[in-house]
Motif scaffolding. Structure first.
Motif: not given
Length: 357
Positions: A132, A134-136, A138-139, A154, A156, A239, A241
């Motif tokens: 996956p 990581p959220d970091a 994507i942020q 994203p 989600l 994933t 976006v």
């Protein structure tokens, strides 16, 4: 000293032109013209390379030039220059998309750090690993997109993932049912090596008619010579976006292209890969569906799948002399010739086109 500065600037502008030519573009059309001047660089679109069926408004053409513009900004920053960018400076000259002028001041260190990623970046149509994102990550991409005047959303929830899957399937069917679309696609996937453009077989999956991905990647294998594995496993679980903009005009498209290339270079620098899923953006019906569900008052501009995957080959580039005007060193950027198609057996693909096995 003035002569030294002039020489340094000339070298920086030449290198920026080379790096602009490495930008991604729709169907690898490379629809840009780069004019070198003694103290600035002019970036134009080339309307003769517009995809009239796929991209009748010129959205993806302008986005492609926006990606080249971002590479220019990165290259000049890496050469130690601050820049001023005048976007769409002349309403009477719609093909003039930007004037980039190096100026005194500190270069943008964040952009400069992305320069090595320009040559490494590839559009990747392989199967992605299950790791996956990581959220970091994507942020960080969302913050970078915002800095370029775009929004990164994203995908989600399960409901939104399924909506994207259905919209992509629907758009893919609509496009493939159009003979003009298929003819245009064949034009840009069967280019002579000396053209230095188009999508070569070495960069696309072979289509054998057995795969049923729920988020289909565009079928570029029009000659039955796709060199990548037919198994892409492009699914609603990957994933994804969605890049969007507050407005939907040529300036927004240009900024979307800049934001897209920033996202792609940041992913490349972090050893992630991405591939576009543009069919639902290109079909008005499905684009409206994405907007209603995911972006509300913003306008969808690009859908990306992100993950880890094995590398893919570099795609060809047009002769430098066809792209860069007023250069003092007209050598060509090396082009990678596409693989020669091999004889295959044609069978219907069930979508109104042809599969080759």
């Amino acid at each position: 000293m003035p002569d030294t500065v002039s020489q340094d600037l000339a070298r920086a502008l030449e290198q920026a032109a080379d790096r602009a030519a490495r930008a991604p573009s729709v169907h690898n059309t490379q629809p840009w013209r780069i004019e070198l001047q003694p103290d600035h660089l002019v970036l134009r679109d080339d309307p003769s390379r517009q995809l009239k069926v796929l991209d009748p408004q010129g959205r993806e053409l302008v986005q492609s030039v926006g990606a080249a513009l971002f590479n220019i900004r990165v290259s000049l920053a890496a050469s130690g220059w601050a820049v001023e960018v005048d976007r769409l400076p002349d309403p009477g000259d719609p093909d003039l998309l930007a004037v980039v002028r190096p100026v005194a001041g500190p270069p943008d260190a964040v952009l400069a750090a992305l320069a090595p990623a320009i040559d490494r970046r590839r559009t990747n149509r392989r199967a992605f690993l299950s790791a996956p994102v990581p959220d970091a990550v994507i942020q960080r991409l969302a913050s970078s997109s915002e800095a370029e005047g775009a929004l990164l959303v994203p995908v989600l929830t399960a409901a939104h993932r399924q909506l994207v899957a259905r919209a992509t399937q629907q758009a893919d069917r609509i496009q493939n049912a159009d003979p003009a679309y298929r003819a245009e696609l064949r034009t840009w996937t069967n280019r002579p090596p000396e053209a230095g453009d188009g999508v070569p077989p070495v960069a696309v999956p072979h289509v054998d008619g057995l795969q049923q991905d729920d988020v289909p990647i565009r079928d570029f294998d029009t000659a039955g010579a796709g060199a990548l594995s037919p198994e892409t496993h492009s699914s609603a679980d990957q994933t994804m976006v969605l890049l969007s903009t507050r407005t939907d005009d040529r300036l927004a498209w240009l900024r979307a292209g800049e934001a897209l290339e920033r996202v792609l270079l940041e992913l490349t620098a972090s050893d992630w890969v991405a591939g576009p899923l543009t069919q639902p953006i290109e079909v008005p019906l499905t684009r409206t569906q994405l907007r209603a569900a995911l972006t509300w008052d913003a306008h969808p501009q690009m859908l990306l799948r992100i993950g880890k995957a094995a590398p893919t080959a570099r795609t060809p580039r047009r002769p430098r002399s066809d792209v860069v005007v007023n250069s003092r060193r007209p050598e060509q950027v090396p082009a990678v010739p596409p693989q020669e198609p091999t004889a295959r057996r044609p069978v219907p693909d069930g979508r109104g086109g042809t599969t080759w096995v």
